[in-house]
Design a protein around this motif. Structure first.
Motif, PDB file in Angstrom:
ATOM      1  N   ALA A  65       0.718  -1.258   0.098  1.00 40.89           N
ATOM      2  CA  ALA A  65       0.131   0.126   0.061  1.00 40.89           C
ATOM      3  C   ALA A  65       0.817   1.295   0.198  1.00 40.89           C
ATOM      4  N   LEU A  66       1.876   1.207   0.863  1.00 42.43           N
ATOM      5  CA  LEU A  66       2.820   2.230   0.735  1.00 42.43           C
ATOM      6  C   LEU A  66       3.525   2.645  -0.435  1.00 42.43           C
ATOM      7  N   GLY A 114       3.256   5.652  -3.063  1.00 46.08           N
ATOM      8  CA  GLY A 114       4.528   6.417  -3.521  1.00 46.08           C
ATOM      9  C   GLY A 114       4.742   6.697  -5.079  1.00 46.08           C
ATOM     10  N   LEU A 115       3.995   5.503  -5.656  1.00 48.96           N
ATOM     11  CA  LEU A 115       4.116   5.657  -6.993  1.00 48.96           C
ATOM     12  C   LEU A 115       3.111   6.958  -7.737  1.00 48.96           C
ATOM     13  N   LEU A 136      11.549  12.103  -2.616  1.00 42.71           N
ATOM     14  CA  LEU A 136      12.327  12.618  -3.902  1.00 42.71           C
ATOM     15  C   LEU A 136      11.701  11.811  -4.905  1.00 42.71           C
ATOM     16  N   HIS A 137      10.510  11.306  -4.644  1.00 43.18           N
ATOM     17  CA  HIS A 137       9.724  10.491  -5.788  1.00 43.18           C
ATOM     18  C   HIS A 137      10.518   9.687  -6.592  1.00 43.18           C
ATOM     19  N   ILE A 138      11.483   8.824  -6.030  1.00 44.63           N
ATOM     20  CA  ILE A 138      12.435   7.879  -6.833  1.00 44.63           C
ATOM     21  C   ILE A 138      11.470   6.991  -7.419  1.00 44.63           C
ATOM     22  N   GLY A 139      10.883   6.145  -6.950  1.00 45.22           N
ATOM     23  CA  GLY A 139       9.995   5.328  -7.903  1.00 45.22           C
ATOM     24  C   GLY A 139       9.187   5.783  -8.672  1.00 45.22           C
ATOM     25  N   ALA A 140       8.511   6.767  -8.641  1.00 44.01           N
ATOM     26  CA  ALA A 140       7.505   7.255  -9.705  1.00 44.01           C
ATOM     27  C   ALA A 140       8.470   8.009 -10.618  1.00 44.01           C
ATOM     28  N   THR A 141       9.627   8.581 -10.389  1.00 43.94           N
ATOM     29  CA  THR A 141      10.778   8.953 -11.554  1.00 43.94           C
ATOM     30  C   THR A 141      11.164   7.872 -12.417  1.00 43.94           C
ATOM     31  N   ASP A 155       9.937   6.123  -0.665  1.00 44.55           N
ATOM     32  CA  ASP A 155       9.509   7.554  -0.749  1.00 44.55           C
ATOM     33  C   ASP A 155       8.223   7.993  -0.083  1.00 44.55           C
ATOM     34  N   ALA A 156       7.361   7.193   0.091  1.00 44.04           N
ATOM     35  CA  ALA A 156       6.105   7.451   0.717  1.00 44.04           C
ATOM     36  C   ALA A 156       6.362   7.670   2.185  1.00 44.04           C
ATOM     37  N   ARG A 157       7.048   6.611   2.592  1.00 44.83           N
ATOM     38  CA  ARG A 157       7.320   6.655   4.010  1.00 44.83           C
ATOM     39  C   ARG A 157       7.844   7.746   4.648  1.00 44.83           C
TER      40      ARG A 157
END
Length: 436
Positions: free
Chosen positions: A213-214, A218-219, A225-230, A257-259
């Motif tokens: 869920a986290l 994050g996505l 830093l929204h690394i996953g989404a980037t 990222d989310a946490r």
């Protein structure tokens, strides 16, 4: 058929995992101070008007740059304020899970009024230490947490001791757990997860649910830093392959990222750290999905990952200069190998290769950049798994790695327990100068 004595050991393993793998909302160092504040405030009849707090250098390091969930603010003062005003003293590491918008606003107002101060406890022999003294009119109460994120050792009100932890009894219980792990081995952990009845470890699947869920949150690209989404965006642009390797890194870093960015969703932590819990969970989940593993297979792989991470981290200081996302990811490497190959020798080879790869990664405090370290560790874990599956890896002729995986782990932990203590002091000095 397993030996009867194994069943007692298995129950110890299950108990240890239940103690060390728990939901946590927000970075656990500021949350520890929030819990101290909430518990102190619960002793008072009137709303809190002022807070004084003292923390250990390591807790200051891990609390000064991280976002407190729901607040959009970083640092220990807002954690102390929100804990006192909106914290649930009975919720442990989820102390801030029910804070309302009004309580968040009131906590920020307390901060802006200059009514919250957080200072270093000096001298301080404890790595994990927080003490909150809260005031309401002429009343005050104080709570001290030490030796663990939720380990309350004293509650005081108006100079009267309301609670004092029996240190001897608590130390005896902690020593029993330490001795159990000290006399165990990775091989025994491997045998345990291979043979234990699945219903006894099904609870570990909750780690997958919470940390997935986290990751989805994050996505969305709103956090840290929204690394996953980037990376997901760059994958869509053709700059990164859409494969199992990138899936592991993207989904794991997105959860971090989310946490770290302050999302109001709990992480399933490991050894008192949400990032360690994420690092031990998401790579295993992604690989399990790729191979269409059953729930039972996922539960066994997650149990291997989390228990291996605890086993390694148990030999380290609770907080140190060594980034523990690396050791948690060694657990993930074990879990991924088990799903693909199932052999202990391959697991041992993968862990030793990780020690040869990421053993020097430092912890420079909790912050959004932790997701970078989590993504690096996840990538190292998968690389080490691929090498081990091809019967290759870092050998005992190289660096601190030994031919025996247990000795490799001992060598890594010796660094963190001895020479890296000076590294930790240097990191704290640098961070303190930045904050001044």
């Amino acid at each position: 058929m397993s030996k009867p004595e194994n069943h007692a050991l298995w129950q110890q393993f299950i108990h240890i995992v239940r103690e060390e793998v728990k939901p946590a909302l927000g970075c656990t160092e500021p949350i520890s101070l929030a819990l101290a504040s909430a518990t102190a405030a619960a002793q008072l009849a009137a709303p809190v008007e002022r807070i004084e707090a003292w923390v250990s250098p390591n807790l200051m390091k891990n609390g000064m740059g991280v976002t407190v969930p729901g607040t959009g603010m970083v640092g220990l003062p807002i954690a102390a304020a929100l804990g006192a005003i909106g914290g649930d003293a009975e919720a442990g590491l989820e102390v801030l899970s029910h804070a309302s918008e009004q309580q968040i606003a009131d906590a920020k107002a307390l901060l802006h009024a200059g009514a919250v101060s957080v200072m270093l406890q000096q001298p301080c022999d404890q790595i994990l230490y927080s003490r909150a003294k809260v005031y309401a009119g002429d009343e005050w109460a104080s709570v001290t947490i030490a030796g663990g994120h939720t380990r309350i050792i004293q509650i005081e009100k108006q100079g009267q001791c309301l609670f004092m932890l029996d240190e001897a009894e608590a130390a005896s219980q902690a020593e029993e757990a330490r001795q159990q792990l000290a006399h165990s081995s990775l091989r025994q952990i491997f045998d345990f997860i291979s043979e234990v009845p699945p219903e006894q470890i099904a609870f570990i699947l909750e780690a997958a649910r919470l940390n997935e869920a986290l990751s989805r949150e994050g996505l969305t690209g709103q956090w840290g830093l929204h690394i996953g989404a980037t990376l997901e965006k760059q994958r869509a642009a053709g700059l990164l392959a859409r494969d199992l390797s990138s899936n592991i890194v993207i989904r794991t870093s997105a959860a971090s990222d989310a946490r770290m960015g302050g999302a109001t969703l709990p992480a399933m932590s490991n050894s008192g750290s949400g990032n360690q819990g994420i690092a031990a969970t998401l790579p295993v989940v992604v690989v399990a999905e790729h191979f269409d593993a059953s729930e039972e297979q996922l539960a066994r792989a997650l149990m291997l990952s989390h228990l291996s991470a605890i086993y390694i981290h148990h030999q380290l200081p609770r907080l140190s200069a060594l980034c523990a996302a690396t050791t948690a990811s060694m657990g993930a490497a074990a879990g991924m190998v088990w799903l693909i190959d199932g052999r202990y020798e391959t697991i041992a080879r993968a862990i030793s290769s990780m020690i040869g790869d990421v053993s020097g990664m430092i912890c420079d405090g909790a912050s959004n950049s932790c997701a970078m370290k989590v993504s690096t560790s996840a990538a190292s874990a998968w690389k080490s798994v691929l090498m081990a599956l091809d019967n290759t890896g870092v050998t005992g002729n190289e660096g601190i790695v030994a031919d025996d995986v247990e000795q490799s782990i001992a060598n890594l932990c010796a660094l963190a327990n001895h020479s890296m203590q000076q590294t930790d002091r240097q990191i704290i000095e640098i961070m303190a100068r930045k904050a001044s």
